[in-house]
Design a protein around this motif. Structure first.
Motif, PDB file in Angstrom:
ATOM      1  N   VAL A   1       7.711  -7.107  -5.056  1.00 50.76           N
ATOM      2  CA  VAL A   1       6.770  -6.075  -5.465  1.00 50.76           C
ATOM      3  C   VAL A   1       5.333  -6.602  -5.318  1.00 50.76           C
ATOM      4  N   LYS A   2       4.458  -5.688  -4.899  1.00 48.51           N
ATOM      5  CA  LYS A   2       3.059  -6.073  -4.783  1.00 48.51           C
ATOM      6  C   LYS A   2       2.201  -4.973  -5.383  1.00 48.51           C
ATOM      7  N   VAL A   3       1.309  -5.363  -6.262  1.00 44.36           N
ATOM      8  CA  VAL A   3       0.387  -4.387  -6.839  1.00 44.36           C
ATOM      9  C   VAL A   3      -0.981  -4.629  -6.201  1.00 44.36           C
ATOM     10  N   ASP A   4      -1.454  -3.628  -5.505  1.00 45.31           N
ATOM     11  CA  ASP A   4      -2.747  -3.738  -4.821  1.00 45.31           C
ATOM     12  C   ASP A   4      -3.859  -3.641  -5.868  1.00 45.31           C
ATOM     13  N   GLU A   5      -4.522  -4.768  -6.105  1.00 48.32           N
ATOM     14  CA  GLU A   5      -5.506  -4.793  -7.190  1.00 48.32           C
ATOM     15  C   GLU A   5      -6.682  -3.860  -6.948  1.00 48.32           C
ATOM     16  N   ALA A   6      -6.922  -3.607  -5.667  1.00 52.51           N
ATOM     17  CA  ALA A   6      -8.036  -2.708  -5.346  1.00 52.51           C
ATOM     18  C   ALA A   6      -7.743  -1.288  -5.802  1.00 52.51           C
ATOM     19  N   LYS A   7      -6.470  -0.912  -5.738  1.00 51.42           N
ATOM     20  CA  LYS A   7      -6.123   0.455  -6.106  1.00 51.42           C
ATOM     21  C   LYS A   7      -5.714   0.574  -7.573  1.00 51.42           C
TER      22      LYS A   7
ATOM     23  N   SER B   1       2.760   7.956  -4.277  1.00 49.32           N
ATOM     24  CA  SER B   1       3.259   7.615  -2.952  1.00 49.32           C
ATOM     25  C   SER B   1       4.443   8.499  -2.566  1.00 49.32           C
ATOM     26  N   LYS B   2       4.254   9.252  -1.501  1.00 52.94           N
ATOM     27  CA  LYS B   2       5.322  10.127  -1.024  1.00 52.94           C
ATOM     28  C   LYS B   2       6.496   9.287  -0.547  1.00 52.94           C
ATOM     29  N   LYS B   3       6.179   8.232   0.161  1.00 53.19           N
ATOM     30  CA  LYS B   3       7.217   7.374   0.726  1.00 53.19           C
ATOM     31  C   LYS B   3       8.162   6.860  -0.366  1.00 53.19           C
ATOM     32  N   HIS B   4       7.561   6.402  -1.462  1.00 51.57           N
ATOM     33  CA  HIS B   4       8.408   5.830  -2.512  1.00 51.57           C
ATOM     34  C   HIS B   4       9.137   6.886  -3.313  1.00 51.57           C
TER      35      HIS B   4
ATOM     36  N   ALA C   1       7.056   4.789  -7.332  1.00 48.11           N
ATOM     37  CA  ALA C   1       6.984   6.249  -7.280  1.00 48.11           C
ATOM     38  C   ALA C   1       6.122   6.830  -8.395  1.00 48.11           C
ATOM     39  N   VAL C   2       6.039   6.142  -9.556  1.00 47.25           N
ATOM     40  CA  VAL C   2       5.226   6.705 -10.647  1.00 47.25           C
ATOM     41  C   VAL C   2       3.759   6.292 -10.541  1.00 47.25           C
ATOM     42  N   CYS C   3       3.499   5.262  -9.760  1.00 50.41           N
ATOM     43  CA  CYS C   3       2.120   4.784  -9.679  1.00 50.41           C
ATOM     44  C   CYS C   3       1.188   5.895  -9.202  1.00 50.41           C
ATOM     45  N   PRO C   4       0.180   6.219 -10.015  1.00 57.74           N
ATOM     46  CA  PRO C   4      -0.685   7.351  -9.660  1.00 57.74           C
ATOM     47  C   PRO C   4      -1.629   7.033  -8.500  1.00 57.74           C
ATOM     48  N   THR C   5      -1.719   5.767  -8.105  1.00 56.97           N
ATOM     49  CA  THR C   5      -2.707   5.432  -7.062  1.00 56.97           C
ATOM     50  C   THR C   5      -2.104   4.740  -5.851  1.00 56.97           C
ATOM     51  N   LYS C   6      -0.814   4.828  -5.723  1.00 60.15           N
ATOM     52  CA  LYS C   6      -0.111   4.198  -4.595  1.00 60.15           C
ATOM     53  C   LYS C   6      -0.375   2.690  -4.531  1.00 60.15           C
ATOM     54  N   ALA C   7      -0.567   2.075  -5.680  1.00 63.74           N
ATOM     55  CA  ALA C   7      -0.899   0.653  -5.675  1.00 63.74           C
ATOM     56  C   ALA C   7       0.334  -0.230  -5.556  1.00 63.74           C
ATOM     57  N   VAL C   8       1.495   0.314  -5.973  1.00 65.62           N
ATOM     58  CA  VAL C   8       2.707  -0.514  -6.005  1.00 65.62           C
ATOM     59  C   VAL C   8       3.498  -0.331  -4.715  1.00 65.62           C
ATOM     60  N   THR C   9       3.800  -1.454  -4.053  1.00 64.80           N
ATOM     61  CA  THR C   9       4.609  -1.410  -2.822  1.00 64.80           C
ATOM     62  C   THR C   9       5.593  -2.568  -2.835  1.00 64.80           C
ATOM     63  N   PHE C  10       6.546  -2.520  -1.914  1.00 64.67           N
ATOM     64  CA  PHE C  10       7.528  -3.598  -1.768  1.00 64.67           C
ATOM     65  C   PHE C  10       7.453  -4.179  -0.360  1.00 64.67           C
ATOM     66  N   PRO C  11       6.404  -4.895  -0.049  1.00 69.82           N
ATOM     67  CA  PRO C  11       6.288  -5.412   1.314  1.00 69.82           C
ATOM     68  C   PRO C  11       7.252  -6.563   1.568  1.00 69.82           C
TER      69      PRO C  11
ATOM     70  N   CYS D   1      14.616  -7.017 -11.173  1.00 65.11           N
ATOM     71  CA  CYS D   1      14.339  -5.789 -10.417  1.00 65.11           C
ATOM     72  C   CYS D   1      15.593  -5.305  -9.712  1.00 65.11           C
ATOM     73  N   VAL D   2      15.897  -4.000  -9.880  1.00 67.11           N
ATOM     74  CA  VAL D   2      17.071  -3.432  -9.205  1.00 67.11           C
ATOM     75  C   VAL D   2      16.647  -2.501  -8.061  1.00 67.11           C
ATOM     76  N   TYR D   3      15.379  -2.551  -7.704  1.00 66.42           N
ATOM     77  CA  TYR D   3      14.861  -1.785  -6.565  1.00 66.42           C
ATOM     78  C   TYR D   3      15.123  -0.286  -6.698  1.00 66.42           C
ATOM     79  N   CYS D   4      14.911   0.201  -7.912  1.00 57.63           N
ATOM     80  CA  CYS D   4      15.123   1.625  -8.131  1.00 57.63           C
ATOM     81  C   CYS D   4      13.942   2.439  -7.601  1.00 57.63           C
ATOM     82  N   GLU D   5      12.828   1.757  -7.282  1.00 61.07           N
ATOM     83  CA  GLU D   5      11.647   2.409  -6.699  1.00 61.07           C
ATOM     84  C   GLU D   5      10.854   3.225  -7.712  1.00 61.07           C
TER      85      GLU D   5
END
Lengths: 294, 532
Positions: free
Chosen positions: B245-251, B6-9, B287-297, B279-283
């Motif tokens: 934190v949310k892990v998108d199970e599909a990804k 994820s570029k954003k993260h 950022a390491v997730c290879p499939t952009k599955a992890v987000t903080f909605p 969690c200290v929100y270090c992102e």
């Protein structure tokens, strides 16, 4: 100037000199300048001018070191350190005489920053273009002082490397040597353990004065410290005497300074030592003292 | 599936590093600002501390006083309630230091995290409970573990002195290379920073810091995970945070990278295991997730977070341990009688109140222009470890300076204006006539009298006859002390030419702040010294 005009001038000069010696520039400068007035800066400038001007002491391209007393964390109205305006005036004169650089420095007793800043000397001297560095421990080296008593001591090299040194002490009461002025001021140009010099302070002061050989001594007696010296602490410890004394003979300047504290110069052991060693004179009554008011 | 991070993260991660650097810079700037700047009053260089809720709550409990300046801690509380432990991850300077070393160890392959760590998180909550319970008994231990106190104390007494020594050696090298002008310039620049370089215990305080850094080899941000009670307090406050934190199970490809690289063991994967309090929100996970599955909605709904294994039993145990430990901290001769060497900075509160407020941060030691303030070892008993004491042999109390009182973050040293400070008595000077040169050698000296800053001087001289070994008698000016005027600043002791064991020395007796530590009726009475 050709030979004829020279002879003519010399003849005329010698006649005039014989008649009214003190009015001509060709006259020898006085032993001491004693200037009174309202502005410390004007006093300092007039005192140097009376002695023949700064050009007599500072040559073009000289590296000049000015040594005020910045020993204490005290503001100017407490008269524990040299008047900053006097220091500033001397920096200006030195530059006007063609000095390449002017440095103002002292090995302080209280913490250096506090003394430099609160004495007002750092900002005053910097405003006139001087460098005002703190003592650099790497530039303190053991040297042969070759005094009658003090044979060697740590000396701050900046004072040795300068072409011309100007001493700018202030008149203050001191419990051990009674009056601290020019000679005592040299304890600020050396390293530790300088406190041990108190054990033979009078001799040490004279030995150091002989070693540093200032080109000029300008004594700040604008506001002097009359009790609780050498740092005072209350305005009531000071006295406004509105004077600057200057001379080449550092012993004579201190002798004159002692009179501000109502001490006969002959009573001060260090002045006696200085005379015995042929360092200078204290016979004020026989000196040529030019008094001015500005 | 297409592998793409994820570029954003990654941008957020970078932003976090920038923010950390800014706050660390701000922290250091304020710390280096705790020195004489040319002005009598140097402003709120201690303000960082006032945002610390742990110090706020412990100071409040231990001193039984509401300290208005700690109102700023409310900002941290609100931020934490809304956003979680972002202060730990983005702001805390000690967190930044630990994170930097964790990153360094990982980059250099000295640390290779293979699987997510488990357990142990409860320890910091136990420390928090211990500290809070102790503070109920007016025992202030927050400063030992508080990140700001820990870092300030370490930098002041160990890192900065080491830096100053190294700078001095490097400058010496310049002189050897004949780069003298450059050397002179650097010397002046370093001198202007007034870096105190002499601290008793500096070595050991430095060792503790080194240990804390080395532990990052074992677990990233070890301190933040297992030790920091301030982090634990923020963890308790972060239950209602908005971003979870949310892990998108599909990804998700269940690679577990997010949990392996999680700096604080918050375990983003598996998702229900995620511990919001850690969690200290270090992102990093996102950022390491290879499939952009992890987000903080943004999620309003409160979810019951999986608790850290800090059971009721452990809370009770920590409470009992703390309560049982308090008396041990009070086994000390300092409580029986004032210690002569316990010379507190001017403005210090009476000893029990001082101990209840001092957080041992060493800010006063940083500000002291003469290096005289030193961390106590045993002078003040176990609870007074690392509290400030004046050691005149190292540095004296500068007459017109009240910087230590200005920078104290908790008011353990009451803020004093310069005129107030000059009449505070912190001790009394004594002469050891057996060592004093005029008294036993009949030699002139009175260096102490020359340096005494009061007017009239507290050290006066009298003419004294001394019998010399050869039977003759020498008469010299010898110092005597006027107890009414002596403020105990210690410049006499500092400047005494009898170097090893000065012939004039200061002890704490007569200090204005104490009713008990007195020697004479009327000496140190309110007519001159005022009451603190």
């Amino acid at each position: 100037m050709n030979r004829r005009t020279f002879l003519r001038n010399a003849a005329a000069g010698s006649i005039a000199l014989g008649a009214r010696p003190r009015l001509f520039a060709a006259a020898p400068p006085p032993d001491l300048a004693f200037v009174q007035g309202e502005s410390p800066a004007a006093l300092a400038k007039a005192a140097v001018e009376t002695l023949g001007g700064m050009g007599r002491f500072v040559a073009k391209g000289d590296v000049v070191m000015i040594k005020p007393n910045i020993g204490w964390d005290r503001t100017p109205e407490l008269a524990a350190c040299t008047n900053p305006e006097v220091v500033k005036a001397l920096v200006e004169l030195a530059f006007a005489a063609g000095a390449k650089s002017v440095t103002v420095m002292d090995n302080t007793t209280n913490q250096a920053q506090r003394c430099y800043i609160r004495s007002g000397i750092q900002s005053a001297a910097k405003a006139a273009g001087a460098e005002v560095p703190f003592v650099n421990p790497r530039r303190v080296k053991k040297m042969a002082v070759k005094g009658a008593w003090l044979k060697e001591w740590d000396v701050i090299q900046d004072f040795i490397e300068a072409d011309k040194v100007i001493n700018v002490p202030i008149v203050k009461h001191h419990s051990l040597c009674r009056a601290t002025m020019g000679m005592k001021n040299w304890l600020g140009a050396i390293g530790d353990p300088r406190n041990q010099l108190h054990q033979r302070l009078d001799e040490a002061m004279v030995d150091l004065a002989a070693f540093f050989k200032p080109a000029l001594t300008v004594l700040d007696a604008y506001r002097i410290l009359v009790r609780n010296g050498p740092q005072g602490g209350r305005p009531s410890d000071t006295k406004l005497t509105k004077t600057v004394v200057a001379g080449v003979d550092a012993t004579a300047v201190d002798a004159m300074g002692a009179t501000f504290l109502e001490i006969p110069p002959a009573e001060l052991p260090y002045l006696k030592f200085a005379v015995d060693r042929g360092l200078g004179r204290i016979d004020l009554e026989k000196m040529a003292i030019e008094k001015r008011t500005v | 599936m297409k592998k793409e991070r994820s570029k954003k993260h990654r941008v957020l991660q970078l932003l976090r590093v920038v923010v950390q650097a800014v706050f660390l810079g701000l922290f250091l700037n304020l710390l280096f600002g705790a020195r004489f700047s040319g002005e009598d009053y140097i402003g709120d260089v201690e303000v960082f501390f006032h945002f610390d809720p742990l110090l706020a709550v412990v100071s409040f409990l231990a001193s039984r006083r509401v300290l208005a300046f700690f109102g700023l801690a409310a900002v941290t509380v609100v931020v934490t309630v809304l956003l979680g432990r972002v202060v730990c991850g983005w702001v805390c300077p000690l967190g930044t230091v630990h994170q930097f070393f964790s990153w360094l160890f990982k980059k250099t392959k000295m640390a290779r995290p293979k699987k997510p760590a488990a357990g142990g998180l409860w320890v910091k909550y136990a420390i928090l409970v211990f500290v809070l319970v102790a503070s109920l008994f007016a025992l202030d231990l927050a400063g030992i573990f508080d990140p700001l106190s820990f870092l300030t104390r370490t930098l002041t007494t160990a890192v900065i002195p080491a830096f100053a020594q190294a700078a001095s050696a490097a400058i010496g090298g310049l002189y050897t290379l004949r780069l003298e002008t450059f050397g002179d310039k650097l010397t002046q620049a370093v001198e202007a920073l007034t870096l105190n370089r002499t601290f008793q215990q500096g070595f050991f305080i430095g060792l503790i810091f080194l240990g804390a850094l080395v532990l990052n080899l074992w677990r990233e941000r070890f301190w933040c995970r297992y030790v920091c009670p301030a982090g634990a307090l923020l963890g308790l406050l972060s239950r209602w945070n908005l971003f979870k934190v949310k892990v998108d199970e599909a990804k998700c490809i269940e690679c577990n990278l997010c949990s392996i690289h999680c700096q604080t063991q918050a375990s983003p994967f598996p998702n229900p295991e995620w511990k919001g309090s850690e969690c200290v929100y270090c992102e990093t996970c996102a950022a390491v997730c290879p499939t952009k599955a992890v987000t903080f909605p943004l999620r309003w709904k409160r979810e019951k977070p999986p608790a850290v294994d800090f059971s009721r039993r452990r809370i009770l145990a920590a409470t009992a341990l703390a309560a049982a430990s308090v008396p041990f901290f009070r086994i000390s001769k300092a409580r029986k009688r004032a210690d002569p060497k316990l010379i507190r900075p001017p403005g210090s509160l009476p000893e029990p109140e001082f101990l209840a407020k001092c957080v041992k941060c060493g800010e006063c030691m940083k500000a002291c222009p003469t290096n005289g303030l030193q961390p106590a070892l045993s002078e003040a008993g176990p609870e007074g470890l690392w509290t400030p004491v004046l050691v005149p042999k190292v540095g004296y109390c500068e007459y017109y300076c009240s910087l230590c009182s200005q920078v104290c973050p908790t008011g353990a040293i009451k803020e004093l204006a310069i005129p107030e400070k000059t009449v505070v008595k912190i001790g009394t000077a004594w002469i050891n006539k057996n060592r004093c040169l005029p008294y036993f050698l009949g030699r002139p000296c009175i260096v102490c009298e020359e340096h005494c800053p009061t007017s009239p001087k507290a050290i006066k001289f009298v003419m004294v006859d001394t019998k010399l070994p050869d039977g003759t008698v020498a008469t010299q000016k010898a110092p005597v002390i006027d107890l009414d005027l002596c403020i105990g600043c210690g410049i006499c002791e500092n400047k005494c030419p009898v170097v090893d064991d000065p012939a004039i020395y200061v002890t704490s007796v007569g200090e204005s702040r104490s009713k008990e530590n007195q020697l004479l009726l009327q000496v140190g009475g309110p007519e001159r010294w005022g009451t603190l």
